[in-house]
Design a protein around this motif. Structure first.
Motif, short mmCIF file in Angstrom:
data_model
loop_
_atom_site.label_atom_id
_atom_site.label_comp_id
_atom_site.label_asym_id
_atom_site.label_seq_id
_atom_site.Cartn_x
_atom_site.Cartn_y
_atom_site.Cartn_z
N LEU A 192 0.82 -1.21 0.00
CA LEU A 192 0.00 0.00 0.00
C LEU A 192 0.86 1.26 0.00
CD1 LEU A 192 -2.91 -0.92 2.46
CD2 LEU A 192 -3.01 -0.71 -0.03
N LEU B 251 -10.40 -0.43 -2.65
CA LEU B 251 -9.51 0.74 -2.59
C LEU B 251 -8.82 0.96 -3.93
CD1 LEU B 251 -7.07 1.48 0.34
CD2 LEU B 251 -6.22 1.45 -1.97
N HIS C 110 -7.47 2.14 6.54
CA HIS C 110 -6.87 0.80 6.59
C HIS C 110 -5.53 0.82 7.32
CE1 HIS C 110 -6.30 -3.35 5.28
NE2 HIS C 110 -5.03 -3.03 5.04
N PHE D 71 -10.55 6.91 -2.22
CA PHE D 71 -9.27 6.19 -2.12
C PHE D 71 -8.48 6.65 -0.90
CE2 PHE D 71 -4.67 6.41 -2.90
CZ PHE D 71 -4.38 5.05 -3.02
N ASN D 72 -8.35 7.97 -0.72
CA ASN D 72 -7.56 8.50 0.40
C ASN D 72 -8.14 8.09 1.75
OD1 ASN D 72 -5.58 9.79 -1.12
ND2 ASN D 72 -6.75 11.68 -1.30
N ILE E 225 -8.99 -4.25 0.15
CA ILE E 225 -7.93 -3.61 -0.64
C ILE E 225 -8.36 -3.51 -2.10
CG2 ILE E 225 -5.51 -3.73 -1.33
CD1 ILE E 225 -5.94 -3.27 1.63
N PHE F 232 -7.66 4.37 2.28
CA PHE F 232 -6.23 4.09 2.50
C PHE F 232 -5.83 4.44 3.93
CE2 PHE F 232 -1.86 5.70 2.60
CZ PHE F 232 -1.17 4.60 2.10
N ALA G 286 0.79 4.04 -2.88
CA ALA G 286 0.54 5.46 -2.59
C ALA G 286 1.65 6.34 -3.18
CB ALA G 286 0.43 5.68 -1.09
#
Length: 402
Positions: free
Chosen positions: A221, A286, A333, A326-327, A283, A330, A225
């Motif tokens: 991840l 995401l 998580h 998404f942010n 995930i 993320f 990112a």
């Protein structure tokens, strides 16, 4: 509507007041420098670039300290220090050394932020119930988007009404209010930090990297990112040039696109507040939202053919929705999946990597894309879609191994 809890309200209040202070601080100082040194653009460039350099140096140290000390004390102390810096700076407005003091003050605030930011992200685990972290992040992001829209307007009004000195004192007040709210926080879980014989920042930082290498999913991840930020730098680089891209069709398209993106951010936050619990450990979802951001850029390239302003603005709303989802997913998580002992260091690594990859992306895309063509969005979007497809494949392989 979910019932709000005291810690959540306090954290939102502290985060939003600090953000207002940061926006007003940057606006007041930038306008002051521009008006006083209009012929010396390098002064504003130095003011803006010093923050990035300092974040690269101090983010990792801030994350290590967040994991070793009391996170609550760190966020309170950093906000109080920020208030002191703003108050002191106000006395140097309209003096002969104003530029030098402003640059130094901005540098000091960048150091303070390097300690505050990873700590604030990691303290959520202690102060918000695990099953409500996604909801908390959604509301926090929505408020941040609204402040991002209103902040410059507030800054303009304050500078015009009470002047730069008054605006800086207002900033000091916002940071003090933030510190007061944080002082009222009560832990919802007890955090036991193991005794560590090492009292070396470098060793602590290296332990954070070793943890990431062991935790393959989190490492995946973080890499995702970082690569996302590389391509988003291309998007951010192209966005101001939309005025040039559409100069023969629309007037002030850039400002309208910014507003549409912010509206999309608010909608995305509202959407995530409803679905965050359902997809908090997904995930795949995401990555699909990430792929959606790339798809909106393809849509923008296609929409430009119609030469209709409203149609051309729709992809920016969709982009705001997808990127916000998404942010939020993320961050949520990471806040729930990372070991509490390493949470501050993981966030500091994420922030440091983001700071590094954004300028790399900006310079790379400045050489390889045509800034006058809306078709360039398809190139950036294609990169994000390809990255998402690779992410889905890697995620599927990792799930098979489990």
């Amino acid at each position: 509507m979910k019932k709000l809890e005291k810690n959540e309200v306090l954290l939102w209040f502290g985060s939003w007041t600090s953000k207002i202070g940061n926006i007003v601080f940057d606006y007041a100082n930038s306008m002051s420098i521009v008006s006083s040194f209009s012929g010396k653009t390098w002064i504003l460039a130095l003011y803006q670039s010093s923050e990035t350099i300092i974040q690269i140096i101090f983010n990792l140290i801030g994350g290590a300290k967040a994991d070793k000390g009391s996170r609550k004390k760190i966020v309170i102390i950093t906000d109080i220090l920020a208030a002191i810096v703003c108050a002191v700076l106000s006395f140097f407005v309209d003096t002969g050394c104003m530029a030098e003091v402003m640059i130094c003050a901005n540098a000091i605030l960048a150091v303070i932020y390097a300690f505050n930011s990873p700590t604030y992200k990691s303290i959520i685990r202690e102060m918000v119930k695990k099953n409500r972290i996604g909801f908390y992040n959604s509301v926090s992001n929505a408020g941040g988007e609204l402040i991002g829209i209103a902040g410059p307007i507030i800054g303009v009004g304050l500078v015009q009404i009470i002047g730069t000195r008054g605006a800086l004192l207002f900033d000091a007040g916002t940071f003090l209010l933030s510190a007061f709210a944080e002082s009222l926080l009560k832990r919802v879980i007890e955090v036991s930090k193991p005794e560590n014989e090492k009292n070396n920042v470098i060793s602590d930082i290296m332990d954070g990297f070793k943890y990431l290498i062991r935790e393959k999913e989190i490492l995946f991840l973080v890499i995702l990112a970082a690569l996302v930020n590389f391509f988003l730098a291309g998007y951010n680089l192209l966005l101001p040039y939309t005025d040039v891209m559409f100069e023969n069709e629309f007037h002030n398209f850039y400002s309208k696109a910014l507003v549409m993106e912010a509206i999309g951010g608010v909608i995305g936050s509202a959407l995530c507040s409803k679905i965050a619990g359902k997809f908090k450990d997904d995930i795949r979802a995401l990555i699909l939202f990430l792929g959606g951001t790339g798809m909106t850029m393809f849509i923008e390239s296609a929409a430009s053919i119609l030469k209709n302003m409203y149609v051309c603005l729709v992809p920016f709303i969709l982009f705001g929705i997808m990127l916000t989802c998404f942010n939020i997913m993320f961050m949520s998580h990471v806040q729930t999946a990372v070991d509490e002992v390493y949470l501050g260091r993981v966030f500091s690594i994420i922030f440091t990597v983001a700071v590094l990859f954004m300028p790399l992306g900006s310079f790379a895309f400045s050489f390889f894309v045509n800034m006058r063509s809306v078709k360039s969005y398809a190139l950036v979007g294609g990169g994000i879609i390809m990255l998402s497809m690779i992410g889905l494949i890697v995620n599927k392989i990792n799930n098979k191994k489990m």
